[in-house]
Design a protein around this motif. Structure first.
Motif, short mmCIF file in Angstrom:
data_model
loop_
_atom_site.label_atom_id
_atom_site.label_comp_id
_atom_site.label_asym_id
_atom_site.label_seq_id
_atom_site.Cartn_x
_atom_site.Cartn_y
_atom_site.Cartn_z
N ALA A 312 0.84 -1.20 0.00
CA ALA A 312 0.00 0.00 0.00
C ALA A 312 0.87 1.25 0.00
CB ALA A 312 -0.92 -0.01 1.21
N PHE A 313 1.95 1.24 0.78
CA PHE A 313 2.86 2.38 0.86
C PHE A 313 3.49 2.65 -0.51
CE2 PHE A 313 7.14 4.09 1.49
CZ PHE A 313 6.91 5.13 2.38
N LEU A 314 3.97 1.57 -1.15
CA LEU A 314 4.63 1.74 -2.44
C LEU A 314 3.67 2.25 -3.50
CD1 LEU A 314 6.68 -1.57 -2.49
CD2 LEU A 314 7.60 0.74 -2.31
N MET A 315 2.41 1.83 -3.39
CA MET A 315 1.45 2.17 -4.43
C MET A 315 0.78 3.51 -4.21
SD MET A 315 1.86 -0.20 -6.47
CE MET A 315 0.58 0.19 -7.65
N ASP A 316 0.97 4.12 -3.04
CA ASP A 316 0.21 5.34 -2.75
C ASP A 316 0.45 6.43 -3.78
OD1 ASP A 316 -1.56 6.95 -0.99
OD2 ASP A 316 0.23 8.18 -0.88
N GLY A 317 1.71 6.58 -4.21
CA GLY A 317 2.03 7.63 -5.17
C GLY A 317 1.22 7.47 -6.45
N ALA A 328 -6.48 1.93 -0.57
CA ALA A 328 -7.39 1.24 -1.49
C ALA A 328 -6.70 0.06 -2.16
CB ALA A 328 -7.91 2.21 -2.55
N PHE A 329 -5.37 0.06 -2.16
CA PHE A 329 -4.64 -1.02 -2.81
C PHE A 329 -4.87 -2.36 -2.11
CE2 PHE A 329 -0.70 -3.41 -3.74
CZ PHE A 329 -0.78 -3.42 -5.11
N ILE A 330 -5.12 -2.33 -0.79
CA ILE A 330 -5.27 -3.59 -0.06
C ILE A 330 -6.54 -4.33 -0.47
CG2 ILE A 330 -5.51 -4.60 2.24
CD1 ILE A 330 -3.57 -2.44 3.21
N PRO A 331 -7.72 -3.67 -0.42
CA PRO A 331 -8.89 -4.37 -0.96
C PRO A 331 -8.72 -4.77 -2.42
CG PRO A 331 -9.53 -2.19 -0.13
CD PRO A 331 -8.10 -2.38 0.20
N LEU A 332 -8.02 -3.95 -3.18
CA LEU A 332 -7.86 -4.29 -4.60
C LEU A 332 -6.98 -5.52 -4.76
CD1 LEU A 332 -7.54 -0.77 -6.23
CD2 LEU A 332 -9.51 -2.28 -6.16
N LYS A 422 -16.83 12.54 -7.60
CA LYS A 422 -15.99 13.73 -7.55
C LYS A 422 -15.75 14.15 -6.10
CE LYS A 422 -17.61 17.09 -10.07
NZ LYS A 422 -17.82 17.66 -11.38
N GLY A 423 -14.57 14.66 -5.83
CA GLY A 423 -14.30 15.15 -4.49
C GLY A 423 -12.82 15.14 -4.20
N ARG A 424 -12.46 15.75 -3.10
CA ARG A 424 -11.08 15.84 -2.69
C ARG A 424 -10.60 14.45 -2.24
NH1 ARG A 424 -9.41 17.00 2.34
NH2 ARG A 424 -7.27 17.75 2.47
N SER A 425 -9.34 14.14 -2.51
CA SER A 425 -8.81 12.85 -2.11
C SER A 425 -8.76 12.74 -0.58
CB SER A 425 -7.42 12.67 -2.69
OG SER A 425 -6.77 11.61 -2.03
N GLY A 426 -9.01 11.55 -0.08
CA GLY A 426 -9.12 11.38 1.36
C GLY A 426 -7.81 11.27 2.12
N GLY A 427 -6.67 11.35 1.44
CA GLY A 427 -5.40 11.27 2.15
C GLY A 427 -5.00 9.83 2.46
N PHE A 428 -3.83 9.69 3.07
CA PHE A 428 -3.29 8.35 3.32
C PHE A 428 -2.56 8.35 4.64
CE2 PHE A 428 0.40 5.38 2.48
CZ PHE A 428 -0.33 4.22 2.60
N LEU A 429 -3.15 7.73 5.63
CA LEU A 429 -2.51 7.60 6.94
C LEU A 429 -2.68 6.16 7.35
CD1 LEU A 429 -3.81 10.74 8.84
CD2 LEU A 429 -1.45 10.22 8.22
N MET A 430 -1.59 5.47 7.56
CA MET A 430 -1.72 4.05 7.84
C MET A 430 -0.60 3.54 8.71
SD MET A 430 -2.59 1.35 4.98
CE MET A 430 -1.52 0.02 4.99
N GLU A 431 -0.96 2.62 9.59
CA GLU A 431 0.06 2.00 10.43
C GLU A 431 0.78 0.91 9.63
OE1 GLU A 431 -1.59 0.28 13.96
OE2 GLU A 431 0.27 -0.71 14.47
N MET A 432 2.08 0.78 9.85
CA MET A 432 2.85 -0.29 9.22
C MET A 432 3.12 -1.36 10.27
SD MET A 432 4.04 0.58 6.16
CE MET A 432 3.50 1.89 5.24
N ARG B 61 7.12 4.14 19.20
CA ARG B 61 7.47 2.78 18.79
C ARG B 61 6.72 2.30 17.57
NH1 ARG B 61 10.21 0.50 22.76
NH2 ARG B 61 10.05 1.52 24.77
N MET B 62 5.98 3.20 16.97
CA MET B 62 5.09 2.75 15.90
C MET B 62 5.54 3.35 14.58
SD MET B 62 1.15 3.06 16.48
CE MET B 62 -0.01 3.46 15.27
N THR B 63 5.45 2.57 13.51
CA THR B 63 5.77 3.10 12.19
C THR B 63 4.48 3.38 11.45
OG1 THR B 63 7.72 1.70 12.19
CG2 THR B 63 7.10 2.69 10.10
N VAL B 64 4.36 4.60 10.91
CA VAL B 64 3.15 4.94 10.17
C VAL B 64 3.53 5.56 8.83
CG1 VAL B 64 1.87 5.39 12.30
CG2 VAL B 64 2.88 7.28 11.07
N ALA B 65 2.59 5.43 7.88
CA ALA B 65 2.78 6.06 6.58
C ALA B 65 1.91 7.30 6.53
CB ALA B 65 2.35 5.08 5.48
N MET B 66 2.46 8.39 6.00
CA MET B 66 1.65 9.60 5.82
C MET B 66 2.12 10.32 4.57
SD MET B 66 3.15 12.24 8.66
CE MET B 66 3.22 11.20 10.09
#
Ligand SMILES: Nc1nc2c(ncn2[C@@H]2O[C@H](COP(=O)(O)OP(=O)(O)O)[C@@H](O)[C@H]2O)c(=O)[nH]1
Ligand SMILES: [Mg+2]
Lengths: 618, 85
Positions: A312-317, A328-332, A422-432, B61-66
């Motif tokens: 998901a991180f690699l594909m966000d761009g 969205a890449f994960i469900p896909l 249509k609309g503004r992108s929802g952003g990307f915040l995710m735990e790894m 301690r947590m890694t996050v993507a932003m």
């Protein structure tokens, strides 16, 4: 709702709630490593030491009681007793990750403040040790004011102790329970969590972090992307090369079964029905079981190791360019296995427009139901030769079909984001999450479940559609010299469809298969097999030929390629349409989805056919 | 210095966060990830081929993507860490 005491597992995503749930109840569910894989209500029964049964519910992971997505809303409502059809839980098991204590304790404090009977499972102590952390559960219990039990969910450690604590909690209950969420000061709670975490840490020695080391490669902008593409490529090569031996064995069994039918039953309608409609049709689908299991093996491994979040991180761009996020890449990616769980997994996407777009493009990901179709056509028309070291032409074509689906999905997302969503992108915040080596049992159980689902489909939806098709294709009997598949009712219906699809290179065989395969894509294969079996009835030589050989003799390469292109896009799956209706609350979006995908399918097949004919492949 | 400009794998701590520039949902999620004034952070990876992809950041301690636009709202300092607020 049962009359049993209700206990809920609650905590941050990836704390190990689902693993603990499985260990406690023995029930099984899919285990994933990306935040929020649990999107459905998962309940199971747990027996306390005294034999008393308790209903245990695995809640979706969330970071606080302020929900940001539909599945997090469920968790909040549930612990407040506001979830429709659920009573207030009699006790909570708060699951915290021992190696990420500050963060998980903040939510734990918020939950403890609800005032429900509570026990804390200090989970993943093995990972904390791996990271050089030593914790004191007693200090934690004192500070939190609730019992704390150290657990390792995946090794079933600490479970008896946890059950004992639950028993005490449930036994001591008197009077009515109430849960009330206050409006605690976020920063104050965070500081408190930090203080408690500090107090509980006995020792902290720096240690080599596996996750950081692997991420240096896996998240590297060049190496990481190469690794992701490499993994996907290996996956598609494996689908063909590993599966050939078991698939041949299965095919041998199907043939033997057909011979057994011929030898035991007198010629007649029952014999024809079993041989052509059941063994021939469903058998043609079942031989793809090994390929489907191999595909699921890869997907399950990617999920369980924690790699999915990196993908998901690699594909966000790239996803951002079409108005989506890496999330969205994960469900896909799960939709490569099947769009139904993929569409359900979109519940973790908080932005409604992002979510709708993801649902609408999920069917473009090449699901495992397309494998029988692709597999049959590729094996029949694409020579099995090598085009480079370790690269087979057949695997390469399959890879290209997957790429076509992905590119189609990205273009569709881009267009949808400019129009209906249509609309503004929802952003990307995710735990790894941390990397994990998955337990073989978990992978095997996942494969087993998938295999059973596939065989059930073959035995129900595919069998039923095929029986109807067999009847329609067998009657009325054609006079001498006329082909049965054209004279029958099915043949006449196909004749009508043929007018529509002839321009894109489809022949009557395909026209005949299109309508029944609306139920499920694999039916295209069983339908063609059945019709050929009916036509070949009096022709011993034709009957001996494999399905692929017969196809190769009757279709042009251009037609075969057009057929493949059609299946990249066509929304031929009742289950997907049904789940889309459920997840979007109405018929508007599933109907829209069917329409736009058929338009794309028609265009893609047409362009492929005309291009192939122009290149002299017609 | 902004978090986006922080050299990779150099420990730092958060000085200020421009909460105004974040939507309320995003701000809340970042807070839940443990992002706050005084938190220790470390930029681990830049995603995307042209350096325009997201950022992998260790918070505590947590890694996050932003995404970069979110990371740009965070001012960090690599000096000696001040007392935790
Ligand atoms: N090493 C270790 N791994 C665990 C433990 N508990 C869970 N896991 C793994 O952590 C990952 C996330 O667990 P899961 O149960 O899906 O978390 P959930 O999001 O809270 O439901 C999975 O890969 C589990 O196998 C544990 O105690 N020790
Ligand atoms: Mg879970």
């Amino acid at each position: 709702m049962s009359g049993l005491p209700l206990v809920a597992l609650v905590g941050n995503p990836n704390a190990g709630k689902s693993a603990l749930f499985n260990a406690l109840t023995g029930a099984r569910q899919k285990l994933g490593n990306y935040p929020g894989v649990t999107v459905e209500r998962k309940a199971g029964r747990l027996s306390l030491a005294d034999g008393r049964p308790v209903e245990l519910v695995d809640l979706p992971g969330t970071y606080s009681l302020s929900p940001a997505s539909p599945d997090e809303q469920v968790t909040r409502d549930f612990v407040l007793g506001k979830q429709a059809g659920e009573k207030l839980p009699d006790a909570l098991v708060i699951v915290v990750d021992a190696s990420n204590l500050d963060n998980h304790l903040r939510f734990a404090l918020e939950l403890i403040a609800l005032g429900l009977p509570t026990v804390v499972a200090l989970n993943m102590v093995d990972l904390a040790t791996r990271d050089g952390l030593e914790l004191d559960a007693n200090v934690l219990a004192q500070e939190l004011g609730v019992p704390v039990v150290s657990t390792v969910a995946v090794r079933k450690r600490g479970l008896d102790h946890l059950k004992t604590e639950l028993e005490t909690l449930l036994g001591a209950q008197t009077g009515m329970l109430r849960a009330s969420a206050g409006e605690p000061d976020f920063d104050a709670v965070r500081r408190e969590a930090r203080r408690i975490a500090r107090a509980a840490i006995v020792r902290e020695t720096p240690s080599r972090r596996l996750t950081a080391a692997v991420d240096r490669v896996a998240l590297h902008p060049v190496l990481g992307l190469a690794l992701l593409l490499g993994l996907l490529f290996v996956m598609f090569q494996a689908v063909f090369s590993w599966a050939s031996v078991p698939a041949d064995i299965l095919e041998g069994w199907v043939t033997a079964l057909g011979e057994a039918v011929t030898n035991t039953l007198p010629p007649g309608i029952l014999h024809d029905f079993l041989l052509q409609g059941v063994v021939g049709g469903v058998g043609a689908v079942i031989v793809f079981l090994p390929q489907i299991l191999i595909l699921f093996f890869f997907i399950l491994m990617l999920e369980a190791t924690g790699y999915m979040a990196r993908a998901a991180f690699l594909m966000d761009g790239i996803m951002a360019k079409v108005g989506l996020s890496g999330r969205a890449f994960i469900p896909l990616l799960s939709s490569f296995a099947c769009a139904v769980p993929g569409i359900m997994a979109t519940r973790t996407i908080s932005d409604p427009k992002d979510r709708l777009t993801t649902i609408l493009i999920a069917p473009l990901m090449t699901c495992s139901a397309r494998l029988p179709v692709y597999g049959l056509i590729i094996a029949a028309f694409i020579p099995a030769r090598s085009v480079g070291p370790g690269i087979g032409l057949q695997g390469l074509v399959l890879f290209l079909l997957y790429v076509a689906g992905i590119v189609g999905a990205m273009l569709a997302a881009w267009a949808l984001r400019l129009t209906v969503a249509k609309g503004r992108s929802g952003g990307f915040l995710m735990e790894m999450p941390k990397y994990q080596w998955p337990r073989p049992q978990d992978i095997l159980i996942g494969l087993w479940q998938r295999g059973v689902i596939f065989l059930k489909r073959a035995g129900t939806i595919i069998l039923a559609t095929n029986i109807v098709l067999w009847v329609l294709a067998s009657f009325p009997h054609a006079p001498e010299g006329v082909r049965q598949s054209e004279y029958s009712i099915a043949g006449r219906i196909a004749g009508g469809i043929n007018v529509l699809v002839e321009p894109i290179g489809f022949n009557r065989d395909i026209s005949l298969a299109l309508l029944p395969s609306m139920a499920a894509r694999e039916v295209a294969v069983s339908a063609i097999a059945t019709v050929y079996a009916i036509d070949a009835e009096d022709d011993a030589e034709a009957l001996e030929q494999g399905l692929g050989d017969r196809l190769a003799g009757r279709w042009s390469l251009a037609t075969a390629l057009a057929f493949l292109a059609w299946f990249v896009f066509a929304p031929q799956c009742i289950s997907t349409i049904a789940v889309t209706r459920r997840e979007t609350n109405g018929w508007k979006w599933p109907l829209f989805m069917i329409f736009y995908l058929f338009v794309l399918a028609y265009a893609a097949a047409g362009v492929t056919y005309w291009a192939a004919v122009a290149m002299g492949l017609g | 210095m902004r978090l986006t400009d922080l050299p990779l794998r150099q420990p730092a701590f958060v000085e200020t966060i421009d909460w105004e520039s974040l939507s309320s949902v995003e701000g809340q999620r970042l807070r839940e990830f443990g992002l706050c004034e005084g938190a220790s952070v470390e930029a681990l990876h830049h995603g995307g081929l042209l350096g325009r992809g997201p950022l992998a950041v260790k918070i505590g301690r947590m890694t996050v993507a932003m995404r970069r636009n979110h990371a740009a709202a965070v001012e960090v300092s690599t000096g000696p860490q001040e007392a935790q607020v």
